[in-house]
Design a protein around this motif. Structure first.
Motif, PDB file in Angstrom:
ATOM      1  N   ASN A 107      -7.070   7.599  -0.447  1.00  0.00           N
ATOM      2  CA  ASN A 107      -7.202   7.596  -1.903  1.00  0.00           C
ATOM      3  C   ASN A 107      -6.584   8.849  -2.515  1.00  0.00           C
ATOM      4  O   ASN A 107      -5.886   8.775  -3.529  1.00  0.00           O
ATOM      5  CB  ASN A 107      -8.669   7.476  -2.321  1.00  0.00           C
ATOM      6  CG  ASN A 107      -9.236   6.105  -2.049  1.00  0.00           C
ATOM      7  OD1 ASN A 107      -8.508   5.124  -1.978  1.00  0.00           O
ATOM      8  ND2 ASN A 107     -10.540   6.032  -1.886  1.00  0.00           N
ATOM      9  N   HIS A 108      -6.830  10.002  -1.898  1.00  0.00           N
ATOM     10  CA  HIS A 108      -6.252  11.253  -2.391  1.00  0.00           C
ATOM     11  C   HIS A 108      -4.729  11.204  -2.328  1.00  0.00           C
ATOM     12  O   HIS A 108      -4.046  11.551  -3.289  1.00  0.00           O
ATOM     13  CB  HIS A 108      -6.745  12.460  -1.587  1.00  0.00           C
ATOM     14  CG  HIS A 108      -8.162  12.833  -1.831  1.00  0.00           C
ATOM     15  ND1 HIS A 108      -8.707  12.976  -3.093  1.00  0.00           N
ATOM     16  CD2 HIS A 108      -9.158  13.112  -0.978  1.00  0.00           C
ATOM     17  CE1 HIS A 108      -9.970  13.321  -2.994  1.00  0.00           C
ATOM     18  NE2 HIS A 108     -10.280  13.409  -1.717  1.00  0.00           N
ATOM     19  N   PHE A 109      -4.176  10.782  -1.193  1.00  0.00           N
ATOM     20  CA  PHE A 109      -2.723  10.749  -1.028  1.00  0.00           C
ATOM     21  C   PHE A 109      -2.080   9.795  -2.033  1.00  0.00           C
ATOM     22  O   PHE A 109      -1.057  10.126  -2.631  1.00  0.00           O
ATOM     23  CB  PHE A 109      -2.337  10.346   0.397  1.00  0.00           C
ATOM     24  CG  PHE A 109      -2.570  11.413   1.430  1.00  0.00           C
ATOM     25  CD1 PHE A 109      -2.941  12.698   1.087  1.00  0.00           C
ATOM     26  CD2 PHE A 109      -2.400  11.126   2.767  1.00  0.00           C
ATOM     27  CE1 PHE A 109      -3.141  13.678   2.039  1.00  0.00           C
ATOM     28  CE2 PHE A 109      -2.596  12.097   3.743  1.00  0.00           C
ATOM     29  CZ  PHE A 109      -2.969  13.375   3.375  1.00  0.00           C
ATOM     30  N   ALA A 110      -2.663   8.624  -2.204  1.00  0.00           N
ATOM     31  CA  ALA A 110      -2.108   7.658  -3.152  1.00  0.00           C
ATOM     32  C   ALA A 110      -2.181   8.202  -4.578  1.00  0.00           C
ATOM     33  O   ALA A 110      -1.207   8.121  -5.334  1.00  0.00           O
ATOM     34  CB  ALA A 110      -2.851   6.328  -3.047  1.00  0.00           C
ATOM     35  N   LYS A 170      -2.287   2.386  -4.822  1.00  0.00           N
ATOM     36  CA  LYS A 170      -2.591   2.430  -3.389  1.00  0.00           C
ATOM     37  C   LYS A 170      -1.736   1.408  -2.643  1.00  0.00           C
ATOM     38  O   LYS A 170      -1.232   1.672  -1.554  1.00  0.00           O
ATOM     39  CB  LYS A 170      -4.075   2.167  -3.145  1.00  0.00           C
ATOM     40  CG  LYS A 170      -4.502   2.514  -1.736  1.00  0.00           C
ATOM     41  CD  LYS A 170      -5.929   2.159  -1.425  1.00  0.00           C
ATOM     42  CE  LYS A 170      -6.936   2.743  -2.352  1.00  0.00           C
ATOM     43  NZ  LYS A 170      -8.322   2.479  -1.916  1.00  0.00           N
ATOM     44  N   GLN A 171      -1.539   0.236  -3.251  1.00  0.00           N
ATOM     45  CA  GLN A 171      -0.721  -0.802  -2.626  1.00  0.00           C
ATOM     46  C   GLN A 171       0.709  -0.315  -2.422  1.00  0.00           C
ATOM     47  O   GLN A 171       1.256  -0.435  -1.322  1.00  0.00           O
ATOM     48  CB  GLN A 171      -0.722  -2.056  -3.502  1.00  0.00           C
ATOM     49  CG  GLN A 171       0.203  -3.152  -2.993  1.00  0.00           C
ATOM     50  CD  GLN A 171       0.158  -4.391  -3.855  1.00  0.00           C
ATOM     51  OE1 GLN A 171      -0.889  -4.758  -4.355  1.00  0.00           O
ATOM     52  NE2 GLN A 171       1.299  -5.023  -4.039  1.00  0.00           N
ATOM     53  N   GLU A 172       1.323   0.234  -3.459  1.00  0.00           N
ATOM     54  CA  GLU A 172       2.697   0.725  -3.346  1.00  0.00           C
ATOM     55  C   GLU A 172       2.791   1.854  -2.321  1.00  0.00           C
ATOM     56  O   GLU A 172       3.737   1.920  -1.534  1.00  0.00           O
ATOM     57  CB  GLU A 172       3.215   1.205  -4.701  1.00  0.00           C
ATOM     58  CG  GLU A 172       3.515   0.091  -5.673  1.00  0.00           C
ATOM     59  CD  GLU A 172       4.667  -0.793  -5.223  1.00  0.00           C
ATOM     60  OE1 GLU A 172       5.581  -0.311  -4.530  1.00  0.00           O
ATOM     61  OE2 GLU A 172       4.639  -1.989  -5.557  1.00  0.00           O
ATOM     62  N   TYR A 173       1.808   2.757  -2.341  1.00  0.00           N
ATOM     63  CA  TYR A 173       1.801   3.871  -1.391  1.00  0.00           C
ATOM     64  C   TYR A 173       1.743   3.335   0.046  1.00  0.00           C
ATOM     65  O   TYR A 173       2.533   3.747   0.901  1.00  0.00           O
ATOM     66  CB  TYR A 173       0.614   4.797  -1.667  1.00  0.00           C
ATOM     67  CG  TYR A 173       0.543   5.961  -0.717  1.00  0.00           C
ATOM     68  CD1 TYR A 173       1.327   7.090  -0.928  1.00  0.00           C
ATOM     69  CD2 TYR A 173      -0.283   5.925   0.399  1.00  0.00           C
ATOM     70  CE1 TYR A 173       1.284   8.157  -0.048  1.00  0.00           C
ATOM     71  CE2 TYR A 173      -0.337   6.989   1.284  1.00  0.00           C
ATOM     72  CZ  TYR A 173       0.454   8.094   1.057  1.00  0.00           C
ATOM     73  OH  TYR A 173       0.416   9.139   1.936  1.00  0.00           O
ATOM     74  N   LEU A 174       0.840   2.407   0.313  1.00  0.00           N
ATOM     75  CA  LEU A 174       0.693   1.864   1.664  1.00  0.00           C
ATOM     76  C   LEU A 174       1.929   1.086   2.106  1.00  0.00           C
ATOM     77  O   LEU A 174       2.352   1.197   3.262  1.00  0.00           O
ATOM     78  CB  LEU A 174      -0.542   0.968   1.748  1.00  0.00           C
ATOM     79  CG  LEU A 174      -1.867   1.700   1.805  1.00  0.00           C
ATOM     80  CD1 LEU A 174      -3.024   0.721   1.641  1.00  0.00           C
ATOM     81  CD2 LEU A 174      -2.003   2.478   3.092  1.00  0.00           C
ATOM     82  N   ILE A 175       2.510   0.320   1.206  1.00  0.00           N
ATOM     83  CA  ILE A 175       3.724  -0.429   1.560  1.00  0.00           C
ATOM     84  C   ILE A 175       4.837   0.541   1.931  1.00  0.00           C
ATOM     85  O   ILE A 175       5.503   0.373   2.962  1.00  0.00           O
ATOM     86  CB  ILE A 175       4.154  -1.361   0.407  1.00  0.00           C
ATOM     87  CG1 ILE A 175       3.175  -2.532   0.290  1.00  0.00           C
ATOM     88  CG2 ILE A 175       5.577  -1.877   0.619  1.00  0.00           C
ATOM     89  CD1 ILE A 175       3.365  -3.384  -0.946  1.00  0.00           C
ATOM     90  N   ASN A 176       5.036   1.570   1.113  1.00  0.00           N
ATOM     91  CA  ASN A 176       6.089   2.553   1.415  1.00  0.00           C
ATOM     92  C   ASN A 176       5.852   3.242   2.748  1.00  0.00           C
ATOM     93  O   ASN A 176       6.783   3.417   3.544  1.00  0.00           O
ATOM     94  CB  ASN A 176       6.185   3.595   0.303  1.00  0.00           C
ATOM     95  CG  ASN A 176       6.850   3.054  -0.936  1.00  0.00           C
ATOM     96  OD1 ASN A 176       7.578   2.066  -0.885  1.00  0.00           O
ATOM     97  ND2 ASN A 176       6.605   3.688  -2.062  1.00  0.00           N
TER      98      ASN A 176
END
Length: 107
Positions: free
Chosen positions: A29-32, A39-45
């Motif tokens: 959560n912090h990183f995103a 969070k979705q875009e962060y995880l996909i990347n």
């Protein structure tokens, strides 16, 4: 609910899920939040090994400021770095990388 296309005009209709510890979820959560992405875009990347490019904006600045405030007392309390503090160290490293990038963008 209206279906949405992604930025490349593709339907996102596949669900991917996994389990995390509460600590890992908090760190994610912090990183995103710090990236300025969802969070979705962060995880996909990250899953597709793409670079996460942080674009400085008021939301990212506010997230950085709030995280520094939250962690300041913890940092003052620490006498030495131990394995128990590895998540905090990773978060601080990520935050400092973003700040360095923001400084370069202002130059």
């Amino acid at each position: 609910m209206k279906k949405k296309l992604d930025h490349k005009n593709r339907w996102r209709n596949k669900l991917v899920s996994f389990r995390m510890s509460p600590e890992e979820a908090e760190q994610l959560n912090h990183f995103a939040r710090l990236s300025g992405l969802t969070k979705q875009e962060y995880l996909i990347n990250r899953a597709l090994q793409k670079h996460v490019i942080v674009n400085g904006n008021p939301r990212v600045y506010k997230a950085l400021r709030n995280l520094f405030k939250e962690n300041l007392e913890e940092l003052k309390r620490l006498e030495k770095i131990s394995e128990e503090n590895s998540e905090l160290l990773e978060l601080i490293h990520y935050m400092s990388t973003i700040i360095e990038g923001l400084k370069e963008g202002l130059s």
